[in-house]
Enzyme design. Structure first.
Site, PDB file in Angstrom:
ATOM      1  CB  SER A   1      -0.843   0.001   1.261  1.00 20.87           C
ATOM      2  OG  SER A   1       0.029   0.066   2.375  1.00 20.87           O
ATOM      3  CE  LYS A   2       1.245   7.159  -2.636  1.00 16.54           C
ATOM      4  NZ  LYS A   2       1.591   8.230  -3.186  1.00 16.54           N
ATOM      5  NE  ARG A   3       0.505   2.508   7.843  1.00 11.90           N
ATOM      6  CZ  ARG A   3       1.409   2.530   8.803  1.00 11.90           C
ATOM      7  NH1 ARG A   3       2.177   3.580   8.962  1.00 11.90           N
ATOM      8  NH2 ARG A   3       1.559   1.522   9.622  1.00 11.90           N
TER       9      ARG A   3
END
Ligand code: GLU
Length: 474
Positions: A242-244
């Protein structure tokens, strides 16, 4: 050119920001080429003009440059090779290995529904395969590749092993859209052949494209490259990136204060090992890295490990280099770093204690800039009435100090502690909060030395006034 020369490539599509998964693919491909004294080429797969962006391209170019993954020869941009693809499509049509397909969307939908209702995989039924029909003016058919009907395709993948796919599983894929533009599987084959790629290293999400591509290679009479499909990277919880976690642009790692060698070391170790060694210089990776020893299973990210590696490489780096990075970060925070202390000295001390350059900058601001407020918990704990007298005496002793350097500073603080009959820490910690605003800093004598006499004294005065107010407020 030596015909046995290894030629690898990295072929990103500039439709999303290059992330850790992409970089790991590039790294593996680059290492393989370097290890075998071969060439590593860069191809930008930008045929999808709508989804390709210049921003994504810049991340690829800057990211690879930052990491030192230098490519050989000129960059190949697929968007500039339309004619070459058209020529190959034409050739396949002439060879009878491709054909025009005039099916309407409704017909294709019907084929789909029918297949699904029989519990089969939706596939094109080959309606125009043997009709040899040519388009007349106004018609815009797609072009399909005539996939062999029988037999099988064998992939000897360096990681996945022997993968066998029956041609019955594969239908006649579209190689040119109705507007004439070529599709991914066609352009990849044309380019891999034209660029003389001997080893394709890519994500295993492409494994199902490979038998189709091999069939196209064969139809064109080109030798097929060797294949290595590397497993995906998962987030620390074992889920899709994910982006995180990891799917952020690779340049964000630079922003966050990671060193390129730490990131490369970390990515190389994701799914690959060499005994129990954790630290690998790039040269060691080139000498030791082996594609066939990459795990078949997906590897999960471990941010703590990356931080640990970064800390190692920070310690290992020259102060001059880290000072430049620190300067960039501090300036970014709006800090004027023109005055003392010397950034190189700050970097020399701080690089031993922090995990990233960002952390270093946050913990070094106070050397150059007044802090707005004390960190509340530290102030509550250490700037107490009981600290008033020790700080007062410390200030008096430091005011008269003539040599502002660490041993003298240590001795001075120690003397005050002894005179008051308290432990060194009982004075060092309030001092630290007084001059830095927080309870975290390098050793107190070093901190004071770097901070300088004038700043130390004025901050001590500020702290004394603060404690005084606290006493008055009850
Ligand atoms: N452009 C493809 C991608 O970004 C890679 C294709 C390949 O490596 O063959 O996923």
């Amino acid at each position: 050119m030596n015909s046995n020369k290894v030629v690898t490539r990295f072929a990103p599509s500039p439709t999303g920001f290059l992330h850790l998964g992409g970089i790991r693919t590039a790294l593996f491909s680059w290492l393989y080429a370097r290890r075998h004294d071969g060439e590593f080429l860069l191809r930008i797969e930008d045929t999808d003009r709508e989804r390709s962006t210049d921003a994504a391209l810049q991340v690829i170019l800057k990211g690879m440059n930052w990491l030192g993954l230098a490519h050989d020869r000129d960059i190949v941009y697929q968007s500039r090779r339309t004619q070459l693809y058209q020529d190959v499509i034409q050739r396949l049509l002439e060879l009878g290995r491709a054909y025009y397909c005039f099916c309407s969307k409704e017909e294709l939908d019907a084929m789909r529904t029918q297949a699904l209702s029989k519990g089969e995989k939706p596939r094109y039924n080959g309606k125009y395969r043997d009709l040899g029909r040519q388009p007349v003016a106004g018609e815009t058919p797609v072009v399909r590749f005539k996939n062999p009907l029988d037999g099988e395709v064998v992939i000897n993948d360096s990681i996945q092993g022997r993968v066998v796919i029956s041609n019955r599983e594969l239908d006649d894929l579209i190689i040119a859209r109705a507007d004439g533009s070529p599709t991914y599987n066609l352009t990849v084959v044309v380019d891999d052949a034209d660029m003389g790629i001997t080893h394709v290293v890519r994500g295993d999400d492409h494994l199902n494209n490979t038998p189709r591509q091999i069939n196209i290679f064969n139809a064109l009479g080109f030798a097929t490259p060797n294949y290595t499909h590397i497993p995906l990277i998962l987030d620390p919880q074992g889920k899709k990136l994910s982006k995180r976690h990891g799917a952020a642009s690779v340049l964000e790692y630079r922003e966050q204060g990671y060193l390129p060698e730490a990131l490369l070391n970390y990515l190389a170790r994701l799914g690959w090992s060499h005994g129990d060694q954790e630290i690998f210089s790039v040269d060691e990776l080139i000498a030791l890295f082996d594609l066939s020893r990459v795990n078949k299973a997906a590897a999960a990210l471990n941010p703590d490990k990356l931080a640990w590696l970064n800390q190692h490489y920070l310690r290992d780096s020259k102060a001059e280099r880290i000072a430049c990075l620190l300067k960039e970060k501090l300036v970014g925070l709006g800090v004027d770093v023109s005055g003392p202390p010397d950034l190189k000295e700050v970097a020399r001390i701080q690089k031993e204690r922090v995990k990233t350059v960002v952390e270093m900058a946050e913990q070094s601001r106070f050397f150059y800039q007044e802090f707005a407020e004390y960190e509340p918990t530290s102030a509550k704990k250490h700037l107490r009435p009981v600290a008033l007298e020790p700080l007062r005496q410390a200030r008096a002793a430091l005011t008269g100090l003539e040599t502002w350097e660490r041993e003298a500073l240590h001795r001075t603080v120690d003397n005050v502690a002894q005179q008051l009959g308290i432990k060194f820490g009982k004075i060092a910690q309030p001092l630290r909060v007084a001059v830095t605003g927080t309870a975290v800093s390098p050793a107190i004598d070093v901190t004071l030395e770097l901070l300088g006499q004038a700043r130390t004294l004025s901050r001590l005065a500020r702290a004394l006034a603060w404690i005084q107010r606290r006493i008055e407020a009850g």
